[in-house]
Enzyme design. Structure first.
Site, short mmCIF file in Angstrom:
data_model
loop_
_atom_site.label_atom_id
_atom_site.label_comp_id
_atom_site.label_asym_id
_atom_site.label_seq_id
_atom_site.Cartn_x
_atom_site.Cartn_y
_atom_site.Cartn_z
CB CYS A 158 34.39 64.12 -41.93
SG CYS A 158 33.62 63.72 -43.48
CE LYS A 160 31.70 59.55 -39.40
NZ LYS A 160 31.99 59.31 -40.77
#
Ligand code: SAJ
Length: 412
Positions: free
Chosen positions: A256, A202
Site C-alpha cells: 500500500c 484513500k
C-alpha cells in the site's frame, strides 16, 4: 441479498466473510482455483488474526462459497490488487478483468463497488466505460461507488468494523446505496462523497504516512552526519503538543504505502514533487542499511551475518515489497559470505530459513535486526562478542553486554 466479492485476498476475503456472517449470501470469486478450493473447504491462504475462525464460520453457515467466475447478484464488490509497474505506473489489469467479468451478469438495480485502492478517476474512466457494454447507465440503471479499504494488516477484522468509512458515489444515491450495505457491520462513521474524491482521499492517507516516514528517514541521515541520535531527537521532539514524527527504518514495505503515492505522481507528475521525493528517500533506505553492515564488517572482519525479519513490518507474515529482501539478496550474492535468515512468522521464502532464534544468534558474528517481531523484542539471548546492526532501534533502551558492538541506523 446476494453479494459477489471479486478478489479473495487480504481485503476481499475478510470483507466477504464479514458480510456472510451478517446474513448475506456471498459468492467469493478468485481467478486462482487453489484459493477457491481451499475456501470451499473452509480453509484460508493468508494469515490474519481471527480470519480462519471467521471464514470457517461463514462457510459452515452455508452462506459463503467460492467460485472462479461471478454469478448474477444484487451487488458486486471489486477487491482485486492494483500493483505498480516497473516504471511506477498503476497496473489496472486486475480491475479491468474483474469489471469485464461482471458485464454478463449486471442487471438494472444492481450495486457495483470498487474497494481496490485506485488512481483518481478509475470509476469514471475505467469502470463506467467497461460496464457500458451492458447498455446500462451508471447512476441511472445501476449504482456505482468507491469504498476504499483502510484496514491495517494485523488488525483487519477489528478495523473493518471500527474504522470510519469514506464512500464515494457516482451519484448521491449510489453513495447511499453503498452505505446501506456497509452499515451491516461497520460501526465507525460513514462519510458520503463523490467517487473521485473517495479515490483521492484513500491515496492521500497513505501518502501522508509515506511522506512522514520519509521525513524520519531523512532526519536519520542528517543526524548520522551531524553525529547525534535521531531516535533521541524524535523522542524529545514528539513531546511537543503538535509534533508527531514517524520512525526511521530499513524502508517502507507492504503493498500500500510503497505503491499508492506513485498513483498520485502518475496523475500529476509536475505537481507531486514532494510525494515523489518521499518515495525515492524511502526506497533508498535498504542501501543505507547495506552500507551500515558493510562499514561494520570492514571494522570487525569477516564472519557469518544473520538477518532477523523478512516481513514488511512486525508481527505479520506478509513479505510483499519488504525492504529486507534487497538487503539479504545483496549479501547472499557476495562470494564467501555466509548468510543466515530467520523470521518467526514466515514459513517459506526464496532464502533457506532457520527456525531457532537462539541457535542463529550463537552461529552468527553479525546480527542484523530488520523487523521488530515480538519474539525478538521479548527475548534476552546472550549477545556477548556479537556485532549488532539495529535498523529499528530495538536495543536503544536495553542494557547489552559491554563486549558487544552496536551499530544503529540514524546514529553515529
Ligand atoms: N514504517 C516506517 N516508519 C513508521 C511507520 C511505518 O518505516 O513510522 C514502515 C513499516 O515498517 C512498513 C511500512 O512503513 O514497512 C508500512 O507499514 P504501515 O503499518 O504504516 O502501513 P500498512 O501498509 O500496513 O497499512 C497502511 C495503513 N495506512 C495508513 O496507516 C495511512 C492502512 O490503514 C491501510 O488500510 C493500508 O495501508 C492499505 O491497505 O492501504
Amino acid at each position: 441479498m446476494k453479494l459477489c466479492v471479486l478478489g479473495l485476498g487480504y481485503i476481499g476475503l475478510p470483507s466477504a466473510s464479514m458480510f456472510a456472517t451478517h446474513g448475506f449470501e456471498v459468492l467469493g470469486v478468485d481467478v486462482r482455483p487453489e484459493i477457491v478450493q481451499k475456501l470451499n473447504n473452509g480453509e484460508i491462504h493468508i494469515e490474519e488474526p481471527g480470519l480462519a475462525t471467521l471464514v470457517e464460520a461463514a462457510v459452515k453457515s452455508g452462506r459463503m462459497r467460492a467460485s472462479v467466475s461471478p454469478e448474477p447478484s444484487d451487488a458486486f464488490i471489486i477487491a482485486v490488487p492494483t500493483p505498480i509497474t516497473e516504471t511506477h505506473g498503476a497496473d489496472m489489469s486486475y480491475v479491468r478483468q474483474a469489471t469485464e467479468a461482471i458485464v454478463p451478469h449486471l442487471r438494472p438495480g444492481n450495486l457495483v463497488i470498487l474497494e481496490s485502492t485506485s488512481p483518481p478517476r478509475t470509476c469514471a474512466d475505467i469502470i463506467i466505460p467497461i460496464l457500458s457494454a451492458t447498455g446500462l447507465i451508471a447512476g441511472r440503471d445501476y449504482h456505482l461507488a468507491h469504498t476504499p479499504e483502510r484496514v491495517l494488516p494485523g488488525q483487519i477484522l477489528k478495523e473493518l468494523i471500527a474504522n470510519d468509512r469514506i464512500i464515494g458515489g457516482v451519484t448521491p444515491l449510489c453513495a447511499e446505496k453503498a452505505r446501506d450495505l456497509y452499515r451491516a457491520f461497520v460501526q465507525g462513521e460513514i462519510f458520503l462523497t463523490d467517487a473521485t474524491t473517495a479515490e483521492m482521499t484513500k491515496l492521500v492517507e497513505n501518502t501522508f504516512r509515506d511522506v512522514n516516514i520519509a521525513l524520519a528517514n531523512e532526519l536519520a541521515r542528517v543526524c548520522e552526519k551531524i553525529g547525534t541520535s535521531v531516535w533521541e531527537v524524535i523522542r524529545l521532539a514528539n513531546r511537543h503538543p503538535r509534533v508527531r514524527l514517524h520512525t526511521p527504518g530499513p524502508g517502507v514495505g507492504g503493498h500500500c504505502i510503497a505503491v499508492d503515492p506513485w498513483f498520485l505522481v502518475e496523475s500529476a507528475p509536475d505537481e507531486a514533487r514532494l510525494i515523489r521525493a518521499a518515495r525515492e528517500i524511502n526506497d533508498g533506505q535498504p542501501a543505507r542499511v547495506m552500507a551500515l553492515i558493510e562499514r561494520a564488517v570492514e571494522t570487525h572482519g569477516p564472519g557469518p551475518i544473520a538477518f532477523f525479519g523478512l516481513t514488511y513490518k512486525p508481527d505479520v507474515d506478509d513479505t510483499r515489497e519488504s525492504p529486507s529482501f534487497p538487503i539479504v539478496r545483496h549479501f547472499m550474492k557476495k562470494k564467501g559470505q555466509p548468510v543466515i535468515v530467520h523470521d518467526p512468522n514466515v514459513k517459506k521464502s526464496e532464502f533457506p530459513l532457520e527456525k531457532d532464534f537462539q541457535q542463529v544468534v550463537a552461529k552468527a558474528r553479525y546480527l542484523v535486526f530488520l523487523v521488530g517481531h515480538r519474539p525478538y523484542r521479548e527475548s534476552a539471548p546472550d549477545f556477548s562478542g556479537k556485532v549488532i546492526i539495529d535498523t529499528i532501534n530495538m536495543f536503544g533502551g536495553r542494557g547489552l553486554s559491554p563486549d558487544c558492538h552496536l551499530y544503529t541506523l540514524g546514529k553515529r
